[in-house]
Design a protein around this motif. Sequence first.
Motif: not given
Length: 491
Positions: A255-279
């Motif tokens: 957070r001191e460097f303006h990174f949101d830990p929850e957003k990083l965890r969401t990014y990690q989950r998306d990194f493993l997701r096989g589906e691609k969004g329509a957008d």
Amino acid sequence: MNFIPLYFQDKLTIVNPAGTIGVLTLWSKVDYVRERFRQAGVDLDAATSPIAVFGTLYGNGLRELLRNLLYNPQIQTLVVCGRNRSGSLEELQKFFAEGLEYGASPLVSYEPLTSGEQVSTCRIVGTNRLIDSLVRSEHFLATPRVCWLGEPKDDGTLARIREFFNGWRPEKQAPVTEKDRQEIALPRVSISHFPSCPQAHTIVRDTFLEAWQELLFIISRFAHPVRLAKGERLELQNVKVVIQRPVFDPEEALREFHFDPEKLRTYQRDFLRGEKGADETYSYGNRLRAYFGADNLKACLERLRADPEDRKAYLTLWDNNRDLINPKGQPCFVSSFFRRFDEKLTLTATFRTHNALDAWLPNVYGLMALQQWVALRLGMPIGPITVVSHSISIDRKELDRALAVVGRRPFGIREDPCGYFRISLDEGEILVEHRYGDVTLKEYRDRKAVRLQHQLARDLALSDLNHAIYLGRQLTRAEECLRTGREFEQE
């Protein structure tokens, strides 16, 4: 006309201000050269000497020397007597004989002058010496005569000094007046980047945040300015970053460097997701797990299950048939390689391009999720993550943000992975033991520190710059103690 220096007044030794000879001692001490001139019988009287001034050059004072000469056009002769260690003599001779060649340097530029006059980076013809364009040989009313008398310590130098001054007569030229003085601005150098091999930077740190801060420092110091279709960038190539302990950084530090830990965890989950969004034009998870018609991440897992030493657990995200043709929508993350090494699962990832300031840290958090997914299913402990970025850059407009991060970059003594050294004196020699843990890997012996330096460098016995400087200091102390008979104790 009296000699009046514009630059380095405190470093010059004035003899007779009305003299018409300047003596350059290059890398030799002025006092020593003056003493040799005195031994040769040269007149050094402040009222009668033909010598106006003695001064060193050291290779870095050429711009100032030329401006001092233009401001003092009564100096007709430059007598050079000193150690020519950096080629300064040849640079001076070629400046007057061959002049300058124009051409911008990618490393050096000059800040604009208040007068609005343009300043270019030039090179003295026939040398590697960079210099500004404001002073040129044609500015001199008369080209100073440059006379080389040799190194002051040489046996024949005293004779050459005597011969020169016995035959010296003032040059015949029109009288000069105060109106002939020329004062030309000295532009301030603007360094776009520091020199290095821009394809060879390697960073090794324990944590993601430590590695990211060091990465931004390396780019801000060594990156080359480039102009891309999307704007100006500071770029390096093939930067390798090794994170030795790839675990989630403390949330407070993020957070001191303006990174949101929850957003990083969401990014990690998306990194493993096989589906691609329509957008989405692509997603890393889709390229890894579905795009090519198979779950390639799972295929890597199965290979390692079948053979933990398998070296084919390699997958790519780049589709040549699509990505080389389409104008946009290509992945930046292009390959990964899983390997059991020292009983741990390591991951090496390659990125085609990387935004160092905003994308690098989230990307490596995604890699951590990728590594953990495989390691958990193999029951294997996690090893280092290595990230290779073929092109990594910072937007020049965002440099202030990067420097704010760099300003908080920690510094600490790091253990050299190559080991350490125990230094002692033994039977009239310096003994250097290269050790790792409690094991002596190799012994080096010599009476001279410089020869030990070369032996250690030849063997690539150490890898850390701070360690190398420390070792150099200790070897110098050991040699001095060996020479004087004093007791040596390693610091």
